[in-house]
Design a protein around this motif. Sequence first.
Motif, mmCIF file in Angstrom:
data_model
loop_
_atom_site.group_PDB
_atom_site.id
_atom_site.type_symbol
_atom_site.label_atom_id
_atom_site.label_comp_id
_atom_site.label_asym_id
_atom_site.label_seq_id
_atom_site.Cartn_x
_atom_site.Cartn_y
_atom_site.Cartn_z
ATOM 1 N N ASN A 121 0.827 -1.205 0.000
ATOM 2 C CA ASN A 121 0.000 0.000 0.000
ATOM 3 C C ASN A 121 0.864 1.259 0.000
ATOM 4 O O ASN A 121 0.530 2.259 -0.635
ATOM 5 N N ASN A 147 -1.966 -9.142 -6.450
ATOM 6 C CA ASN A 147 -2.362 -7.778 -6.144
ATOM 7 C C ASN A 147 -3.030 -7.165 -7.359
ATOM 8 O O ASN A 147 -2.556 -7.327 -8.486
ATOM 9 N N ASN A 197 0.504 4.171 -2.718
ATOM 10 C CA ASN A 197 0.181 5.537 -2.324
ATOM 11 C C ASN A 197 1.226 6.510 -2.823
ATOM 12 O O ASN A 197 0.900 7.583 -3.331
ATOM 13 N N GLY A 253 -6.447 -0.051 -1.666
ATOM 14 C CA GLY A 253 -6.457 -0.095 -0.220
ATOM 15 C C GLY A 253 -6.537 -1.536 0.211
ATOM 16 O O GLY A 253 -6.542 -2.434 -0.617
ATOM 17 N N ASN A 254 -6.630 -1.808 1.455
ATOM 18 C CA ASN A 254 -6.759 -3.168 1.948
ATOM 19 C C ASN A 254 -8.133 -3.359 2.561
ATOM 20 O O ASN A 254 -8.423 -2.875 3.641
ATOM 21 N N ASN A 295 -7.451 5.220 -1.258
ATOM 22 C CA ASN A 295 -7.365 3.940 -0.588
ATOM 23 C C ASN A 295 -8.685 3.616 0.083
ATOM 24 O O ASN A 295 -9.663 4.334 -0.071
#
Length: 357
Positions: free
Chosen positions: A205, A258, A209, A323-324, A290
């Motif tokens: 991430n 991913n 970002n 994002g997660n 995110n």
Amino acid sequence: MVGFGQTTRDKFVISAKAGGINAITGGATVISRGESGWQQLMITDDLNSGDRVRTDGDGRVEILLNPGSYLRVGGNSEVELLDNSLANLEVRLLRGTAIVEATGADGLELNIGISTPHARLVIVRQGLYRLNVVPDDATELIIRKGRVILSDSHTKVKGGNKVIFSATNVSVAKLTDEDKKKDDVENWSKERAQALAKANQRITNRILNSAFASFRDPFYAFDSRALGLWFFNPRVGCYTFLPFYLGFGSPYGSYYTNAFYVPYVPNSYPRYGNGGGTAGSSGGQSYPTNGAGQSNPASGGSSGNSGGSYRPPTPPASTGGFGNGGNGGFSREPRMINPETGNPMPRKNLEKMPGQP
């Protein structure tokens, strides 16, 4: 000696263009359209339409095609990038050996144009394709997996077949045991595929970002045919494939775990920040957010509730930027999208993915 991407390529950290040089082994040179002299090929080069690359006996070069597909050129070979646009992508193998690793989803047409002195064809399905060209003799096409359309006759040829093109004849036959043997070039191609899948797995991430915070080109510059992006991972020094949704795997067996999720917005145009941050007083555009919905402060964007809104070629089942978890689309949960329905395919198809529970 293998070349890797350097910091001078940081500004191209995100791309949907064809023609980027992603790996060089041994000797390789390049000549641009209109020039008279060959120059040493550099790992930071990006080929334009009309550029040609040739390799020495020990040379190997990996060239980015449409996001997710790679052209790998063997020794004593010469290739020309006839058209580097995703809409009309075409490469010409003038002599020697080349392998195309084409990544895609079942049922989607890739339309990668390939020509030689004896043949012209279109790769339409994900798979593995090998071409051997003897300029004054013939072209041999080995389709290990996938499907091509022969341009002259519009004949479809599936995986497991070999096509021989000569000046006067075209023949199709099943692969023999001899044809199924792999040589050093094919072994190198498989090693590259595995390395690039690992490069995708090592995207964090924080890297994403940082990349999108410095990204300034609008998403509508990307061709709608793209299934994802080329993403330069500075940790491994090369581009890898960042698909728009999960479930993509290399035909060699590796998986891209991913993905950069984007929501499907009917009748919309590619743009930034649909609900994921609006342009601020500075006039800048917000980049895809995110899972928390935070936009890029450097561009003047404000916070939002969901991710960016670039429309992918087929609708994914979830929404978000990156994002997660939550609404964010940067995720590791493997779900292949059925291109016909837009719905996730059963998990049983991916039960054996490496590293997955």
